[in-house]
Design an enzyme around this catalytic site. Structure first.
Site, PDB file in Angstrom:
ATOM      1  N   TYR A  74    -141.533   5.011 107.183  1.00 12.64           N
ATOM      2  CA  TYR A  74    -141.539   4.669 105.760  1.00 12.64           C
ATOM      3  C   TYR A  74    -141.990   3.211 105.566  1.00 12.64           C
ATOM      4  O   TYR A  74    -142.840   2.911 104.724  1.00 12.64           O
ATOM      5  CB  TYR A  74    -140.144   4.909 105.180  1.00 12.64           C
ATOM      6  CG  TYR A  74    -139.936   4.383 103.787  1.00 12.64           C
ATOM      7  CD1 TYR A  74    -140.547   4.991 102.686  1.00 12.64           C
ATOM      8  CD2 TYR A  74    -139.131   3.267 103.549  1.00 12.64           C
ATOM      9  CE1 TYR A  74    -140.362   4.499 101.408  1.00 12.64           C
ATOM     10  CE2 TYR A  74    -138.937   2.774 102.272  1.00 12.64           C
ATOM     11  CZ  TYR A  74    -139.554   3.384 101.202  1.00 12.64           C
ATOM     12  OH  TYR A  74    -139.372   2.891  99.925  1.00 12.64           O
TER      13      TYR A  74
HETATM   14  N1  LIG Z   1    -134.202   4.619  98.066  1.00  7.50           N
HETATM   15  C1  LIG Z   1    -134.194   3.320  98.298  1.00  7.50           C
HETATM   16  O1  LIG Z   1    -133.143   2.728  98.667  1.00  7.50           O
HETATM   17  C2  LIG Z   1    -135.456   2.529  98.093  1.00  7.50           C
HETATM   18  C3  LIG Z   1    -135.459   1.167  98.423  1.00  7.50           C
HETATM   19  C4  LIG Z   1    -136.573   0.418  98.131  1.00  7.50           C
HETATM   20  C5  LIG Z   1    -137.689   0.983  97.526  1.00  7.50           C
HETATM   21  N2  LIG Z   1    -137.681   2.334  97.229  1.00  7.50           N
HETATM   22  C6  LIG Z   1    -138.869   2.888  96.535  1.00  7.50           C
HETATM   23  O2  LIG Z   1    -138.534   2.971  95.160  1.00  7.50           O
HETATM   24  C7  LIG Z   1    -139.362   3.945  94.509  1.00  7.50           C
HETATM   25  C8  LIG Z   1    -138.533   4.820  93.574  1.00  7.50           C
HETATM   26  O3  LIG Z   1    -137.325   5.213  94.134  1.00  7.50           O
HETATM   27  P1  LIG Z   1    -136.442   6.367  93.439  1.00  7.50           P
HETATM   28  O4  LIG Z   1    -135.108   6.328  94.063  1.00  7.50           O
HETATM   29  O5  LIG Z   1    -136.596   6.297  91.972  1.00  7.50           O
HETATM   30  O6  LIG Z   1    -137.233   7.640  93.983  1.00  7.50           O
HETATM   31  P2  LIG Z   1    -137.013   9.192  93.679  1.00  7.50           P
HETATM   32  O7  LIG Z   1    -135.884   9.414  92.752  1.00  7.50           O
HETATM   33  O8  LIG Z   1    -136.999   9.884  95.019  1.00  7.50           O
HETATM   34  O9  LIG Z   1    -138.366   9.578  92.920  1.00  7.50           O
HETATM   35  C9  LIG Z   1    -139.566   9.718  93.557  1.00  7.50           C
HETATM   36  C10 LIG Z   1    -140.484  10.515  92.652  1.00  7.50           C
HETATM   37  O10 LIG Z   1    -141.764  10.665  93.329  1.00  7.50           O
HETATM   38  C11 LIG Z   1    -142.234  11.941  92.991  1.00  7.50           C
HETATM   39  N3  LIG Z   1    -143.227  12.466  93.929  1.00  7.50           N
HETATM   40  C12 LIG Z   1    -143.033  12.827  95.211  1.00  7.50           C
HETATM   41  N4  LIG Z   1    -144.157  13.380  95.691  1.00  7.50           N
HETATM   42  C13 LIG Z   1    -145.072  13.365  94.685  1.00  7.50           C
HETATM   43  C14 LIG Z   1    -146.397  13.821  94.545  1.00  7.50           C
HETATM   44  N5  LIG Z   1    -147.033  14.433  95.542  1.00  7.50           N
HETATM   45  N6  LIG Z   1    -147.055  13.631  93.371  1.00  7.50           N
HETATM   46  C15 LIG Z   1    -146.404  13.034  92.333  1.00  7.50           C
HETATM   47  N7  LIG Z   1    -145.140  12.588  92.396  1.00  7.50           N
HETATM   48  C16 LIG Z   1    -144.478  12.766  93.547  1.00  7.50           C
HETATM   49  C17 LIG Z   1    -140.997  12.826  93.004  1.00  7.50           C
HETATM   50  O11 LIG Z   1    -141.287  13.998  92.296  1.00  7.50           O
HETATM   51  P3  LIG Z   1    -140.260  15.248  92.207  1.00  7.50           P
HETATM   52  O12 LIG Z   1    -139.298  14.856  91.136  1.00  7.50           O
HETATM   53  O13 LIG Z   1    -141.169  16.369  91.834  1.00  7.50           O
HETATM   54  O14 LIG Z   1    -139.642  15.392  93.562  1.00  7.50           O
HETATM   55  C18 LIG Z   1    -139.971  11.930  92.339  1.00  7.50           C
HETATM   56  O15 LIG Z   1    -139.930  12.151  90.962  1.00  7.50           O
HETATM   57  C19 LIG Z   1    -140.064   4.713  95.625  1.00  7.50           C
HETATM   58  O16 LIG Z   1    -141.399   4.230  95.726  1.00  7.50           O
HETATM   59  C20 LIG Z   1    -139.263   4.308  96.880  1.00  7.50           C
HETATM   60  O17 LIG Z   1    -140.094   4.352  98.023  1.00  7.50           O
HETATM   61  C21 LIG Z   1    -136.584   3.110  97.491  1.00  7.50           C
END
Ligand SMILES: NC(=O)c1ccc[n+]([C@@H]2O[C@H](COP(=O)([O-])OP(=O)(O)OC[C@H]3O[C@@H](n4cnc5c(N)ncnc54)[C@H](OP(=O)(O)O)[C@@H]3O)[C@@H](O)[C@H]2O)c1
Length: 220
Positions: free
Chosen positions: A130
């Site tokens: 990642y």
């Molecule tokens: N989790 C952490 O602790 C963390 C830390 C730092 C940064 N981040 C980053 O923060 C960002 C947002 O996090 P979050 O927790 O809001 O993420 P999330 O709730 O997992 O949301 C990710 C979204 O991306 C969509 N997605 C996945 N594959 C896709 C595709 N092929 N085409 C279009 N959309 C797609 C998903 O769609 P579906 O709803 O259809 O599944 C989901 O709505 C991400 O970029 C993540 O890498 C996360």
């Protein structure tokens, strides 16, 4: 400002969508891959486009037509394997950058991850693929012709926002977590502040009001 939110139905994406749809400064559109998710945005009176980061650059460019800015807050999530991490978090992100250039959408705000440039940190991480994906997606963005801002939060929580944060050009003094709502506020503030163009903002929870923390970071 017409904003396309990629990952709009994700946790950060929904918060950004709700905030932008209540603001006079933004006309947000949701980029979602599942038609059933339209309902959420219909309730906000916000248009949505059903497409996927797995689509072609041309399909993405078509979806981006007429936008002023792209927010990328999508991610393959922790439940898929490294193949999807490569396909979405790296290649999907890069395709969206090429598509943005093609559709002449200059402004691009990327939600990345803290320490994406710190190889010594992610070498030991269980989610090393990642970090690699985010690192090289960010590099592609820095090398693009886009007016980018890269927001790099630490571990995300669903706690309510505080309106405060630690925001730095480097990740040395970050706390362990940050609320998604505070990240959403930073993304929105960046879109309203052209001085954040071509900047990287490493961020965590903190005690400085978001606007001040951004200002301090860009002048550091
Ligand atoms: N989790 C952490 O602790 C963390 C830390 C730092 C940064 N981040 C980053 O923060 C960002 C947002 O996090 P979050 O927790 O809001 O993420 P999330 O709730 O997992 O949301 C990710 C979204 O991306 C969509 N997605 C996945 N594959 C896709 C595709 N092929 N085409 C279009 N959309 C797609 C998903 O769609 P579906 O709803 O259809 O599944 C989901 O709505 C991400 O970029 C993540 O890498 C996360």
């Amino acid at each position: 400002m017409k904003i396309l939110i990629i990952g709009a139905h994700g946790k950060i994406g929904k918060i950004i969508s709700e905030k932008m749809s209540k603001s006079d400064s933004f006309q947000p559109t949701a980029f979602i891959r599942n038609k059933a998710q339209k309902e959420f945005f219909d309730a906000l009176k916000m248009p949505s486009i059903v497409a996927s980061l797995e689509g072609t650059v041309d399909q993405l460019a078509q979806a981006f037509e007429g936008m002023d800015a792209i927010v990328f807050t999508a991610g393959s999530g922790g439940k898929t394997g490294a193949d999807k991490t490569l396909e979405i978090d790296l290649d999907g992100a890069v395709k969206s950058m090429i598509a943005a250039e093609k559709a002449k959408v200059k402004r691009y705000v990327m939600v990345s991850v803290a320490r994406a440039d710190l190889r010594s940190w992610w070498e030991q991480s269980p989610i090393k693929p990642y970090f690699i994906a985010k690192h090289f997606a960010d590099n592609a963005l820095k090398n693009s012709a886009l007016d980018y801002t890269i927001v790099r939060p630490v571990r995300l929580t669903d706690e309510p926002g505080t309106g405060k944060a630690t925001i730095m050009p480097t990740p040395d003094v970050l706390q362990k977590s940050v609320s998604r709502e505070d990240v959403a506020d930073v993304v929105i503030s960046c879109l309203q502040n052209p001085e954040t163009i071509k900047k990287v903002l490493e961020m965590s929870a903190g005690t400085t009001p978001v606007e001040v923390a951004i200002k301090n970071c860009i002048s550091a």
